[in-house]
Design a protein around this motif. Structure first.
Motif, PDB file in Angstrom:
ATOM      1  N   ALA A  62     -37.029  39.785   1.173  1.00 35.82           N
ATOM      2  CA  ALA A  62     -36.441  38.905   0.158  1.00 35.82           C
ATOM      3  C   ALA A  62     -36.575  39.589  -1.191  1.00 35.82           C
ATOM      4  O   ALA A  62     -37.554  40.298  -1.445  1.00 35.82           O
ATOM      5  CB  ALA A  62     -37.144  37.557   0.139  1.00 35.82           C
ATOM      6  N   HIS A  63     -35.596  39.374  -2.046  1.00 32.99           N
ATOM      7  CA  HIS A  63     -35.588  39.981  -3.373  1.00 32.99           C
ATOM      8  C   HIS A  63     -35.410  38.912  -4.442  1.00 32.99           C
ATOM      9  O   HIS A  63     -34.912  37.819  -4.174  1.00 32.99           O
ATOM     10  CB  HIS A  63     -34.438  40.999  -3.491  1.00 32.99           C
ATOM     11  CG  HIS A  63     -34.582  42.155  -2.572  1.00 32.99           C
ATOM     12  ND1 HIS A  63     -35.288  43.273  -2.897  1.00 32.99           N
ATOM     13  CD2 HIS A  63     -34.125  42.366  -1.316  1.00 32.99           C
ATOM     14  CE1 HIS A  63     -35.265  44.124  -1.900  1.00 32.99           C
ATOM     15  NE2 HIS A  63     -34.554  43.589  -0.919  1.00 32.99           N
ATOM     16  N   GLY A  64     -35.787  39.238  -5.670  1.00 37.64           N
ATOM     17  CA  GLY A  64     -35.541  38.373  -6.815  1.00 37.64           C
ATOM     18  C   GLY A  64     -36.289  37.047  -6.755  1.00 37.64           C
ATOM     19  O   GLY A  64     -37.435  36.980  -6.311  1.00 37.64           O
ATOM     20  N   ALA A  65     -35.612  36.000  -7.191  1.00 39.20           N
ATOM     21  CA  ALA A  65     -36.228  34.677  -7.300  1.00 39.20           C
ATOM     22  C   ALA A  65     -36.665  34.126  -5.947  1.00 39.20           C
ATOM     23  O   ALA A  65     -37.673  33.427  -5.847  1.00 39.20           O
ATOM     24  CB  ALA A  65     -35.268  33.706  -7.970  1.00 39.20           C
ATOM     25  N   LEU A  66     -35.937  34.451  -4.891  1.00 32.94           N
ATOM     26  CA  LEU A  66     -36.296  33.977  -3.557  1.00 32.94           C
ATOM     27  C   LEU A  66     -37.634  34.579  -3.106  1.00 32.94           C
ATOM     28  O   LEU A  66     -38.472  33.891  -2.518  1.00 32.94           O
ATOM     29  CB  LEU A  66     -35.179  34.315  -2.575  1.00 32.94           C
ATOM     30  CG  LEU A  66     -35.095  33.557  -1.274  1.00 32.94           C
ATOM     31  CD1 LEU A  66     -35.174  32.051  -1.471  1.00 32.94           C
ATOM     32  CD2 LEU A  66     -33.820  33.922  -0.535  1.00 32.94           C
ATOM     33  N   ALA A  67     -37.858  35.841  -3.422  1.00 31.77           N
ATOM     34  CA  ALA A  67     -39.140  36.475  -3.117  1.00 31.77           C
ATOM     35  C   ALA A  67     -40.264  35.793  -3.887  1.00 31.77           C
ATOM     36  O   ALA A  67     -41.344  35.543  -3.346  1.00 31.77           O
ATOM     37  CB  ALA A  67     -39.092  37.957  -3.461  1.00 31.77           C
ATOM     38  N   GLY A  68     -40.017  35.475  -5.159  1.00 35.05           N
ATOM     39  CA  GLY A  68     -41.018  34.776  -5.965  1.00 35.05           C
ATOM     40  C   GLY A  68     -41.340  33.404  -5.420  1.00 35.05           C
ATOM     41  O   GLY A  68     -42.500  32.982  -5.412  1.00 35.05           O
TER      42      GLY A  68
ATOM     43  N   ASP B  96     -28.883  38.586   6.456  1.00 37.80           N
ATOM     44  CA  ASP B  96     -27.703  39.403   6.740  1.00 37.80           C
ATOM     45  C   ASP B  96     -28.054  40.550   7.688  1.00 37.80           C
ATOM     46  O   ASP B  96     -29.184  40.653   8.169  1.00 37.80           O
ATOM     47  CB  ASP B  96     -27.054  39.884   5.441  1.00 37.80           C
ATOM     48  CG  ASP B  96     -27.910  40.866   4.658  1.00 37.80           C
ATOM     49  OD1 ASP B  96     -28.896  41.415   5.194  1.00 37.80           O
ATOM     50  OD2 ASP B  96     -27.592  41.089   3.477  1.00 37.80           O
ATOM     51  N   SER B  97     -27.079  41.417   7.942  1.00 37.42           N
ATOM     52  CA  SER B  97     -27.270  42.506   8.905  1.00 37.42           C
ATOM     53  C   SER B  97     -28.272  43.563   8.435  1.00 37.42           C
ATOM     54  O   SER B  97     -28.748  44.366   9.235  1.00 37.42           O
ATOM     55  CB  SER B  97     -25.925  43.176   9.214  1.00 37.42           C
ATOM     56  OG  SER B  97     -25.363  43.718   8.034  1.00 37.42           O
ATOM     57  N   ASN B  98     -28.601  43.558   7.141  1.00 40.25           N
ATOM     58  CA  ASN B  98     -29.627  44.462   6.615  1.00 40.25           C
ATOM     59  C   ASN B  98     -31.015  43.829   6.643  1.00 40.25           C
ATOM     60  O   ASN B  98     -31.964  44.402   6.122  1.00 40.25           O
ATOM     61  CB  ASN B  98     -29.287  44.858   5.173  1.00 40.25           C
ATOM     62  CG  ASN B  98     -28.067  45.726   5.102  1.00 40.25           C
ATOM     63  OD1 ASN B  98     -27.934  46.670   5.880  1.00 40.25           O
ATOM     64  ND2 ASN B  98     -27.153  45.406   4.205  1.00 40.25           N
ATOM     65  N   LEU B  99     -31.118  42.649   7.231  1.00 38.76           N
ATOM     66  CA  LEU B  99     -32.355  41.871   7.316  1.00 38.76           C
ATOM     67  C   LEU B  99     -32.855  41.428   5.939  1.00 38.76           C
ATOM     68  O   LEU B  99     -34.049  41.313   5.698  1.00 38.76           O
ATOM     69  CB  LEU B  99     -33.448  42.618   8.088  1.00 38.76           C
ATOM     70  CG  LEU B  99     -33.071  43.001   9.521  1.00 38.76           C
ATOM     71  CD1 LEU B  99     -34.192  43.817  10.160  1.00 38.76           C
ATOM     72  CD2 LEU B  99     -32.753  41.780  10.362  1.00 38.76           C
ATOM     73  N   PHE B 100     -31.913  41.192   5.019  1.00 38.02           N
ATOM     74  CA  PHE B 100     -32.224  40.646   3.701  1.00 38.02           C
ATOM     75  C   PHE B 100     -32.049  39.133   3.754  1.00 38.02           C
ATOM     76  O   PHE B 100     -31.004  38.628   4.189  1.00 38.02           O
ATOM     77  CB  PHE B 100     -31.317  41.217   2.620  1.00 38.02           C
ATOM     78  CG  PHE B 100     -31.520  42.681   2.357  1.00 38.02           C
ATOM     79  CD1 PHE B 100     -32.779  43.261   2.397  1.00 38.02           C
ATOM     80  CD2 PHE B 100     -30.442  43.490   2.054  1.00 38.02           C
ATOM     81  CE1 PHE B 100     -32.966  44.610   2.145  1.00 38.02           C
ATOM     82  CE2 PHE B 100     -30.612  44.846   1.805  1.00 38.02           C
ATOM     83  CZ  PHE B 100     -31.882  45.400   1.849  1.00 38.02           C
ATOM     84  N   LEU B 101     -33.059  38.418   3.309  1.00 32.48           N
ATOM     85  CA  LEU B 101     -33.033  36.961   3.327  1.00 32.48           C
ATOM     86  C   LEU B 101     -31.989  36.430   2.359  1.00 32.48           C
ATOM     87  O   LEU B 101     -31.933  36.839   1.197  1.00 32.48           O
ATOM     88  CB  LEU B 101     -34.415  36.418   2.966  1.00 32.48           C
ATOM     89  CG  LEU B 101     -34.589  34.907   3.034  1.00 32.48           C
ATOM     90  CD1 LEU B 101     -34.380  34.383   4.450  1.00 32.48           C
ATOM     91  CD2 LEU B 101     -35.978  34.527   2.532  1.00 32.48           C
ATOM     92  N   ASP B 102     -31.165  35.510   2.838  1.00 33.39           N
ATOM     93  CA  ASP B 102     -30.133  34.883   2.014  1.00 33.39           C
ATOM     94  C   ASP B 102     -30.565  33.488   1.549  1.00 33.39           C
ATOM     95  O   ASP B 102     -30.362  33.132   0.402  1.00 33.39           O
ATOM     96  CB  ASP B 102     -28.829  34.763   2.801  1.00 33.39           C
ATOM     97  CG  ASP B 102     -27.706  34.163   1.989  1.00 33.39           C
ATOM     98  OD1 ASP B 102     -27.147  34.890   1.150  1.00 33.39           O
ATOM     99  OD2 ASP B 102     -27.409  32.960   2.175  1.00 33.39           O
ATOM    100  N   ARG B 103     -31.146  32.714   2.461  1.00 27.77           N
ATOM    101  CA  ARG B 103     -31.571  31.361   2.102  1.00 27.77           C
ATOM    102  C   ARG B 103     -32.545  30.814   3.129  1.00 27.77           C
ATOM    103  O   ARG B 103     -32.648  31.324   4.244  1.00 27.77           O
ATOM    104  CB  ARG B 103     -30.383  30.426   1.968  1.00 27.77           C
ATOM    105  CG  ARG B 103     -29.691  30.086   3.260  1.00 27.77           C
ATOM    106  CD  ARG B 103     -28.533  29.103   3.026  1.00 27.77           C
ATOM    107  NE  ARG B 103     -27.868  28.736   4.244  1.00 27.77           N
ATOM    108  CZ  ARG B 103     -26.777  29.320   4.736  1.00 27.77           C
ATOM    109  NH1 ARG B 103     -26.236  30.338   4.083  1.00 27.77           N
ATOM    110  NH2 ARG B 103     -26.219  28.899   5.851  1.00 27.77           N
TER     111      ARG B 103
END
Length: 136
Positions: A44-50, A72-79
């Motif tokens: 997770a990146h940005g505010a979601l990581a926080g 997503d397909s890069n395993l990055f958290l969206d929600r």
């Protein structure tokens, strides 16, 4: 429309880094109700990581609720969607874009303290559907 996958579970472990540029959380999710289901590792990146870092430092019930984690397909958290017994989620935590520092919360702004949360109200649900149509 983004092509997202879903994992139902809770945080088993995580690490958090904020290097002054963008926050990042490395998360391992698992499903305590299904030992046969393999864990998954997301970023997770940005505010979601926080948000994940902040809630993991509490004893709020929301932290223990088996939630739906969309990535997503890069395993990055969206929600993150905190479910409820009906079809309307209790809460959705997301951000407008991938690296945004602006957190978007639909449902109660504070942490959920009930193990069986109520669904978000109609106004919040409509706002969530509008946001999803515009950003997802």
């Amino acid at each position: 429309m983004k092509n997202l996958s879903k994992y139902h579970g809770t945080v088993f472990s995580f690490s958090f880094e904020n290097n002054g540029y963008k926050a990042m959380a490395d998360i391992v999710l698992g499903d305590i109700s299904d030992r046969e289901k393999p864990p998954i590792r997301l970023t997770a990146h940005g505010a979601l990581a926080g948000y994940i870092n902040d809630i993991e430092m509490t004893d709020a019930e929301e932290r223990y609720i088996q939630s739906d984690w969309y990535y997503d397909s890069n395993l990055f958290l969206d929600r993150i969607e905190v479910p409820n017994s009906g079809h309307i989620p209790a809460k959705v935590i997301t951000q407008a874009d991938f690296l945004s520092d602006d957190l978007c919360i639909f449902g109660p702004p504070s942490y959920i303290e009930a193990d069986s949360p109520e669904p978000m109200n109609n106004e919040q649900y409509t706002a969530w559907l509008r946001h999803r149509a515009e950003h997802c």
